[in-house]
Design a protein around this motif. Structure first.
Motif, mmCIF file in Angstrom:
data_model
loop_
_atom_site.group_PDB
_atom_site.id
_atom_site.type_symbol
_atom_site.label_atom_id
_atom_site.label_comp_id
_atom_site.label_asym_id
_atom_site.label_seq_id
_atom_site.Cartn_x
_atom_site.Cartn_y
_atom_site.Cartn_z
ATOM 1 N N ASP A 1 -4.753 3.796 134.105
ATOM 2 C CA ASP A 1 -4.169 3.783 132.766
ATOM 3 C C ASP A 1 -5.325 3.894 131.773
ATOM 4 O O ASP A 1 -5.741 2.923 131.148
ATOM 5 C CB ASP A 1 -3.389 2.479 132.557
ATOM 6 N N TYR A 2 -5.863 5.114 131.650
ATOM 7 C CA TYR A 2 -7.051 5.303 130.811
ATOM 8 C C TYR A 2 -6.730 5.116 129.343
ATOM 9 O O TYR A 2 -7.547 4.659 128.569
ATOM 10 C CB TYR A 2 -7.654 6.689 131.058
ATOM 11 N N GLU A 3 -5.498 5.483 128.982
ATOM 12 C CA GLU A 3 -5.099 5.322 127.594
ATOM 13 C C GLU A 3 -5.088 3.840 127.229
ATOM 14 O O GLU A 3 -5.582 3.429 126.180
ATOM 15 C CB GLU A 3 -3.717 5.940 127.408
ATOM 16 N N GLY A 4 -4.515 3.049 128.146
ATOM 17 C CA GLY A 4 -4.488 1.599 127.929
ATOM 18 C C GLY A 4 -5.888 1.035 127.860
ATOM 19 O O GLY A 4 -6.184 0.163 127.029
ATOM 20 N N ALA A 5 -6.765 1.551 128.709
ATOM 21 C CA ALA A 5 -8.144 1.069 128.722
ATOM 22 C C ALA A 5 -8.819 1.386 127.392
ATOM 23 O O ALA A 5 -9.518 0.553 126.814
ATOM 24 C CB ALA A 5 -8.911 1.719 129.869
ATOM 25 N N VAL B 1 -19.523 5.883 120.988
ATOM 26 C CA VAL B 1 -20.901 5.733 120.522
ATOM 27 C C VAL B 1 -21.608 4.639 121.319
ATOM 28 O O VAL B 1 -22.700 4.834 121.851
ATOM 29 C CB VAL B 1 -20.926 5.401 119.006
ATOM 30 N N CYS B 2 -20.943 3.488 121.431
ATOM 31 C CA CYS B 2 -21.579 2.359 122.117
ATOM 32 C C CYS B 2 -21.777 2.646 123.602
ATOM 33 O O CYS B 2 -22.765 2.220 124.185
ATOM 34 C CB CYS B 2 -20.740 1.108 121.944
ATOM 35 N N GLY B 3 -20.837 3.369 124.202
ATOM 36 C CA GLY B 3 -20.996 3.718 125.609
ATOM 37 C C GLY B 3 -22.258 4.531 125.838
ATOM 38 O O GLY B 3 -22.773 4.591 126.942
ATOM 39 N N GLY C 1 -21.320 0.262 130.584
ATOM 40 C CA GLY C 1 -21.517 1.236 129.511
ATOM 41 C C GLY C 1 -20.995 2.612 129.892
ATOM 42 O O GLY C 1 -20.312 3.273 129.108
ATOM 43 N N ASN C 2 -21.307 3.036 131.114
ATOM 44 C CA ASN C 2 -20.855 4.356 131.553
ATOM 45 C C ASN C 2 -19.336 4.421 131.641
ATOM 46 O O ASN C 2 -18.732 5.446 131.336
ATOM 47 C CB ASN C 2 -21.468 4.704 132.905
ATOM 48 N N LEU C 3 -18.729 3.301 132.046
ATOM 49 C CA LEU C 3 -17.262 3.274 132.136
ATOM 50 C C LEU C 3 -16.641 3.291 130.742
ATOM 51 O O LEU C 3 -15.623 3.946 130.507
ATOM 52 C CB LEU C 3 -16.803 2.038 132.912
ATOM 53 N N GLU C 4 -17.287 2.583 129.817
ATOM 54 C CA GLU C 4 -16.803 2.581 128.433
ATOM 55 C C GLU C 4 -16.831 4.006 127.892
ATOM 56 O O GLU C 4 -15.885 4.493 127.283
ATOM 57 C CB GLU C 4 -17.685 1.664 127.583
ATOM 58 N N VAL D 1 -14.041 6.166 129.429
ATOM 59 C CA VAL D 1 -12.719 5.914 128.846
ATOM 60 C C VAL D 1 -12.624 6.519 127.448
ATOM 61 O O VAL D 1 -11.646 7.187 127.095
ATOM 62 C CB VAL D 1 -12.451 4.395 128.784
ATOM 63 N N ALA D 2 -13.688 6.307 126.653
ATOM 64 C CA ALA D 2 -13.667 6.794 125.276
ATOM 65 C C ALA D 2 -13.609 8.321 125.247
ATOM 66 O O ALA D 2 -12.877 8.912 124.456
ATOM 67 C CB ALA D 2 -14.899 6.293 124.537
ATOM 68 N N ASP D 3 -14.372 8.958 126.130
ATOM 69 C CA ASP D 3 -14.372 10.420 126.175
ATOM 70 C C ASP D 3 -13.023 10.947 126.616
ATOM 71 O O ASP D 3 -12.536 11.960 126.107
ATOM 72 C CB ASP D 3 -15.456 10.924 127.142
ATOM 73 N N TRP D 4 -12.425 10.232 127.575
ATOM 74 C CA TRP D 4 -11.103 10.650 128.050
ATOM 75 C C TRP D 4 -10.105 10.605 126.899
ATOM 76 O O TRP D 4 -9.362 11.553 126.662
ATOM 77 C CB TRP D 4 -10.657 9.722 129.195
ATOM 78 N N ALA D 5 -10.135 9.483 126.181
ATOM 79 C CA ALA D 5 -9.186 9.314 125.078
ATOM 80 C C ALA D 5 -9.414 10.358 123.995
ATOM 81 O O ALA D 5 -8.471 10.856 123.378
ATOM 82 C CB ALA D 5 -9.324 7.916 124.489
#
Lengths: 274, 595
Positions: free
Chosen positions: B202-206, B219-221, B246-249, B252-256
Motif C-alpha cells: 500500500d504505497y499510497e498509504g505509506a 527531499v528528505c529521503g 531513507g531509501n525506503l522513504e 515511497v515519495a517517488d512512487w507517490a
C-alpha cells in the motif's frame, strides 16, 4: 511580473530608460538603492540602480546602458510588456549631511544615478555644483533635470562637441583650487572616471563618495560575488554599498573583477544572434 | 546478486517441502511443472491437493471441486498418512486450522505453516524463524549511475530502489514494538507504520503516512543524514547494517509523485489569522504547511525569484532534482500557501511591517552569508564562495549557458576549500562542468571530514582528489588578476578543541603551492545581516544568530518565531524542519489561546 509603462531611448539608443509598476518597491526606495532584475525565465540577475521612484504612482525608473546580453534583452521591453522579476530596493541609501557645497560628478550613464543622488544631497540643504561628462554631445543625458538641481553646472565632452573639451577632472580641479567651501564630492560613472576623481580629491583631502557597480547574483549578501576591497578590507557591495568612500576603494581590482565574464558575454550575445 | 536463502521470502521462490514425520518430500514432477502433492480430507472424503512450489503463486488444485472458504478437516502426508495439522497454531489471517510442514531454507529445515481454508493465502514461518531470516537479508543498496558516465551529466546519481528491492528491504524491518528509529527523527515520522504499509504494497498509504509528519519526503529521503538519525538507532544496525529507512522513504515519495496519488487534504475551516513566513527553505515550508493545514492564512516571503531556499540554490541537480522541489512546492500551493517572491525582508518590508500585517511571523532565512578565509588574494578573479558557485549553477542554471544567460564559472584545475557536504557538492559540480582535476583541500584528516559518508564516497568514486591536512594561506594571481595558484601549508592534528575535533596546527616550513585556475571557498556560512538592520531589537547571540526559547522557538519579540540555520548555524534540512514543526505547534498554541 512587473509591467513596463514607459520605454525611452537616449544617447543614440545606447542608454535606455524604463518605467516599471512596482508599488511596494516605489514606496520604500531611497536614492542610491538598486533593484535586481531578471528579464525572463532564462535571464541573468543583474543589478540596476533606481534612477527615480514615485511612491504615489507606484512607479520606479531604471536607466541603463546597453553593455551585454542582459541589457540588450531589456531594451526590447516596450510599454505594456512584463518583466519577470524585480527585487529590491537593495543596498544602503545615500546618507548625506548638510556640509555646505557639494560637487556632483557624473559620467555617461552614471548621470542617471547621479540625478537621484543629487536630489538627496540637495534635500540635505547643500548647494550643488554639477559636472557632467560624456563621449560627445549626444551622450549627455538628463541635462535639463540636472540643471534644475544644480546651482552651477559644467559639461565636458571627450571630443569637445559640447561644453569643455576634456575629462571631468579638469573643471573639478579648477573648482577645488578656487572654492574652499567644497566639503563633499559625489562621483558616479565609469570606474576609470571615479578612480581619477578620487586620485584628484585625495590631494585636497575632500571626502569623496562613489557608487560601485560590481557583478552580482542575488544582491542580498548571500553570494559574495560583489566583494570589493575598501580600505584593505573586503566589503559586500550589495549590503555594505553601493556607495563607498572613494579614497579607500581598490578600483583596479574592481575593474578586473568586472571584466571577468567579458568573453562569456560575447558568447552569450553570439548565441542569441544565432 | 541475491542468494537463494534470501530469495525465500520473495518472488519465484522454489520451496522444497517435506513431511515432518517421515521426511519424505512433497515435491513431485508433474508433467512439465513441479507440484507439491498432499492428501486432504473433507467431510470424511479423501482428496488429492496440488500446490505450486513457488511461494508467490499460491494456487491450490484439488481432485474434487471445493467451495470457496471450505476448511479441510485434515491434511495428510501421502507417503506415511499421518496428520500434518498443528494443534498449537492457527492461521494468522482467518483463524482456521493450519498444517505444519518442513521446508529447507538456509541449509536448515524450518517449520512452515499452511492454512487449511480454501482461498486463504496465509502461509509462513514461525515468528522466531522469520526474525532470524530477516537478520540474514543484507541491506539493499540503491542502484547508481555509472561513475565514469555520471561525471559528464547532471542527472541524479542513485536511481532509487526498485519495487522488488524495496519489498526486500522493507521485509528486513523487525517492526519493533518500541521503535527507536522514530526517536532519531527530528519530525517524528512513524517509521514502522510506513514500512508496514510498504510491505502490504500500500504505497499510497505509506506516502500519506510519511506526509502526516514530513511535508518533504522526496527531499528528505535524498538529503537527510539518516545514518546519524533514524538509521543510527535501528536495532538491525547493532548486528548488521541498519534498515535503509531513507531509501525506503525516497522510494515511497517517488512512487507517490509518479502516480500523483497524494492529494492535498480538503481545506480546513479558516481561522482568520495571518502568518508570515520569511524564507521558503525547508523550515519555512514545514511551518507554512503545518499552519495552513490548521486553517491559518499563510504568506511566504522569498528573497529570490524561486521558492525552495537552499533546496533550489544550494543542493545540486544530481543530488536533488529541481523537479522534485517544484513538485513539493506545488503541494504547498495546493494547501493554500501564498508565495511572495522577490521579497527581501529588511528591504521591501521590515519585520515591523510584517508584524503589522500578520498575527505571527516565522523567520527561517537560513545562514545566508558566505564565510571567507581572510587570506591574501581572495578577491582575485575566479575565486568564488560556494554560495555563489552553487547559486550560479543550480538556481541560475549556468551549466546550460548560453541557453541560460548566467555565465558558468570555468576552470581546468579546480580547488575546493573545506570538507563539508557543500564542499563535496561544489567539487562534484566542477567535475560535471568540465574540470580536468578537482581537489578538495581540507585542514583536518579524513576522519574529521564533516560531510556525509555517502557524499565522500561518491566524490572519491568520481575521481576527486583529497588534499587532507592542508591549509591554504594565500592565493597567487597572474598578470590579469586571475587566480593561478594557491600557497598551502601542511597541518598536523593537536589536542581536541571545544567541538571535540582535534585542532589542526600548521607545520612550519612545509609550504607548497597547488596550481589552480578556479577556487571555491566552502568553509561555511554565517548569519546574513540584512533582516536585522530593520530589527535591531531582535536579540542575537555573540555569533549573530537569533536567540530563541527552545521550547517554543519564540524570539525576544513576542509573536516572532525563528528556527533553522539562523538559530543554530549551518545544519541540516531536517533539523530546520524539526525546528519549524516545534514553532508551528507553539504558534498554534499561542494564537488559539488568545481570542
Amino acid at each position: 511580473m512587473f509591467e513596463v509603462t514607459r520605454h525611452e531611448e537616449m544617447a543614440q539608443g545606447s542608454i535606455i530608460r524604463l518605467d516599471l509598476i512596482a508599488p511596494q518597491i516605489a514606496a520604500k526606495a531611497k536614492p542610491g538603492q538598486f533593484v535586481i532584475i531578471r528579464a525572463n525565465e532564462f535571464g541573468e540577475r543583474i543589478p540596476l540602480t533606481i534612477a527615480d521612484s514615485d511612491p504615489y504612482s507606484g512607479i520606479i525608473t531604471i536607466i541603463f546602458q546597453i553593455v551585454g546580453k542582459s541589457t540588450a534583452l531589456l531594451r526590447a521591453f516596450k510599454a505594456g510588456d512584463y518583466i519577470k522579476d524585480v527585487a529590491g530596493p537593495l543596498g544602503r541609501p545615500v546618507e548625506v549631511d548638510k556640509v555646505g557645497t557639494a560637487v556632483v560628478v557624473g559620467g555617461g550613464t552614471g548621470i542617471a544615478i547621479l540625478h537621484h543622488v543629487t536630489k538627496a544631497v540637495k534635500e540635505a540643504g547643500n548647494s550643488i555644483i554639477g559636472i557632467l561628462g560624456a563621449r560627445s554631445k549626444d551622450y549627455i543625458i538628463m541635462e535639463d533635470e540636472m540643471r534644475l538641481l544644480c546651482d552651477e553646472m559644467v559639461i565636458t565632452t571627450d571630443d569637445g562637441s559640447y561644453g569643455i573639451q576634456g575629462f571631468v577632472t579638469a573643471p573639478l580641479q579648477e573648482y577645488l583650487d578656487e572654492r574652499f567651501d567644497i566639503k563633499l564630492v559625489y562621483a558616479i560613472g565609469p570606474i576609470i572616471m571615479m578612480k581619477n576623481v578620487c586620485n584628484l580629491t585625495r590631494k585636497y583631502n575632500i571626502k569623496t563618495m562613489v557608487s560601485l557597480n560590481p557583478i552580482m547574483v542575488d544582491g542580498t549578501g548571500m553570494c559574495g560575488g560583489c566583494r570589493v576591497s575598501v580600505g584593505g578590507k573586503t566589503s559586500f557591495c550589495c549590503c555594505d554599498g553601493p556607495d563607498f568612500d572613494g579614497h579607500a576603494v581598490d578600483f583596479d581590482e574592481l575593474e578586473k573583477r568586472n571584466n571577468m565574464y567579458l568573453k562569456k558575454e560575447k558568447d552569450a550575445l553570439l548565441f542569441s544572434i544565432r | 546478486m541475491l542468494d537463494y536463502d534470501v530469495k525465500y521470502l520473495k518472488y519465484k521462490t522454489y520451496l522444497n517441502t517435506y513431511c515432518p514425520h517421515c521426511n519424505k518430500s512433497f515435491n513431485v514432477k508433474d508433467k512439465d511443472n513441479d507440484v507439491l502433492i498432499y492428501k486432504g480430507r473433507i467431510n470424511g472424503e479423501d482428496l488429492e491437493i496440488k500446490l505450486s512450489p513457488y511461494l508467490d503463486v499460491f494456487e491450490v488444485e484439488t481432485s474434487k471441486p471445493l467451495e470457496q472458504d471450505a476448511v479441510l478437516d485434515d491434511l495428510l502426508c501421502p507417503s506415511c498418512g499421518q496428520s500434518l495439522i498443528d494443534p498449537d497454531t492457527v492461521c494468522g489471517e482467518c483463524g482456521s486450522k493450519v498444517g505444519k510442514i518442513t521446508i529447507s531454507a538456509f541449509s536448515k529445515l524450518l517449520p512452515f505453516f499452511v492454512c487449511l481454508k480454501y482461498g486463504c493465502e496465509w502461509h509462513g514461518l514461525t515468528k522466531a524463524d522469520e526474525r532470524n531470516i530477516k537478520l540474514k537479508i543484507p541491506r539493499q543498496e540503491m542502484p547508481e549511475q555509472d561513475q565514469k558516465l555520471r561525471v559528464h551529466n547532471f542527472l541524479e546519481v542513485p536511481y532509487g530502489l526498485t519495487t522488488e528491492l524495496a519489498q526486500l528491504e522493507a521485509g528486513r524491518c523487525l517492526q519493533c514494538t518500541n521503535p527507536k528509529c522514530v526517536e532519531g527523527c527530528p519530525v517524528e515520522v512513524d517509521i514502522p507504520a510506513f514500512i508496514k504499509l510498504i510491505r502490504d504494497e500500500d504505497y499510497e498509504g505509506a506516502a500519506r503516512k510519511i506526509k502526516e509528519k514530513n511535508v518533504l519526503p522526496a527531499v528528505c529521503g535524498r538529503v537527510c543524514p539518516q545514518e546519524d538519525q533514524c538509521e543510527s538507532k535501528c536495532v538491525l544496525g547493532m548486528r548488521d547494517a541498519p534498515l535503509a529507512i531513507g531509501n525506503l522513504e525516497r522510494f515511497v515519495a517517488d512512487w507517490a509523485m509518479k502516480m500523483e496519488t497524494v492529494k492535498a487534504p480538503p481545506p480546513p475551516q479558516r481561522l482568520n489569522k495571518k502568518i508570515a513566513v520569511i524564507g521558503s527553505g525547508p523550515g519555512g515550508i514545514t511551518v507554512a504547511a503545518d499552519l495552513a493545514q490548521l486553517g491559518y492564512a499563510v504568506t511566504m516571503y522569498e528573497a529570490l525569484h524561486e521558492p525552495g531556499g537552499v533546496l533550489v540554490y544550494g543542493i545540486p541537480e544530481f543530488r536533488l532534482p529541481k523537479s522534485i522541489v517544484h513538485f513539493e512546492i506545488e503541494y504547498l500551493r495546493k494547501l493554500g500557501v501564498r508565495m511572495e517572491l522577490n521579497s527581501v525582508i529588511g528591504a521591501l518590508y521590515t519585520l515591523d511591517d510584517l508584524l503589522e500585517m500578520h498575527d505571527a511571523v516565522y523567520i527561517g532565512v537560513g545562514a545566508g552569508l558566505p564565510k571567507f578565509m581572510r587570506i591574501p588574494g581572495e578577491n582575485l578573479c575566479n575565486v568564488y564562495s560556494s554560495n555563489e558557485y552553487l547559486t550560479r549553477i543550480n538556481l541560475m542554471k549556468a551549466y546550460r549557458f548560453p541557453e541560460y544567460d548566467t555565465p558558468m564559472p570555468e576552470g581546468k584545475n579546480v580547488t575546493v576549500l573545506g570538507g563539508g557536504n557543500v564542499a563535496m557538492d561544489c567539487a562534484r559540480n566542477a567535475l560535471r562542468c568540465g574540470a580536468n582535476t578537482v581537489t578538495i583541500v581540507y585542514r583536518r584528516s579524513r576522519k574529521e571530514l564533516p560531510a556525509r559518508e555517502e557524499e565522500v564516497r561518491h566524490a572519491m568514486e568520481e575521481g576527486i582528489n583529497f588534499r587532507l591536512l592542508t591549509n591554504p594561506i594565500r592565493f597567487i594571481g597572474n598578470d590579469v588578476n586571475w587566480v593561478k595558484g594557491m600557497e598551502c601549508v601542511k597541518m598536523e592534528l593537536g589536542e581536541p578543541d571545544e567541538s571535540g575535533r582535534r585542532y589542526p596546527i600548521p607545520i612550519e616550513g612545509s609550504n607548497f603551492t597547488i596550481d589552480t585556475d578556479l577556487s571555491i571557498i566552502a568553509i561555511g556560512t554565517g548569519p546574513n545581516p540584512l533582516i536585522f538592520r530593520t530589527a535591531p531589537q531582535l536579540e542575537r547571540n555573540k555569533w549573530g544568530y537569533i536567540v530563541v526559547d527552545e521550547e517554543t522557538m519564540e524570539t525576544s519579540i513576542p509573536n516572532v518565531y525563528a528556527g533553522g540555520d539562523i538559530v543554530t548555524g549551518s545544519a541540516t534540512v531536517i533539523s530546520a524542519m524539526g525546528a519549524g514543526r516545534i514553532a508551528a505547534k507553539a504558534m498554534h498554541r499561542k494564537l488559539s489561546s488568545e481570542k
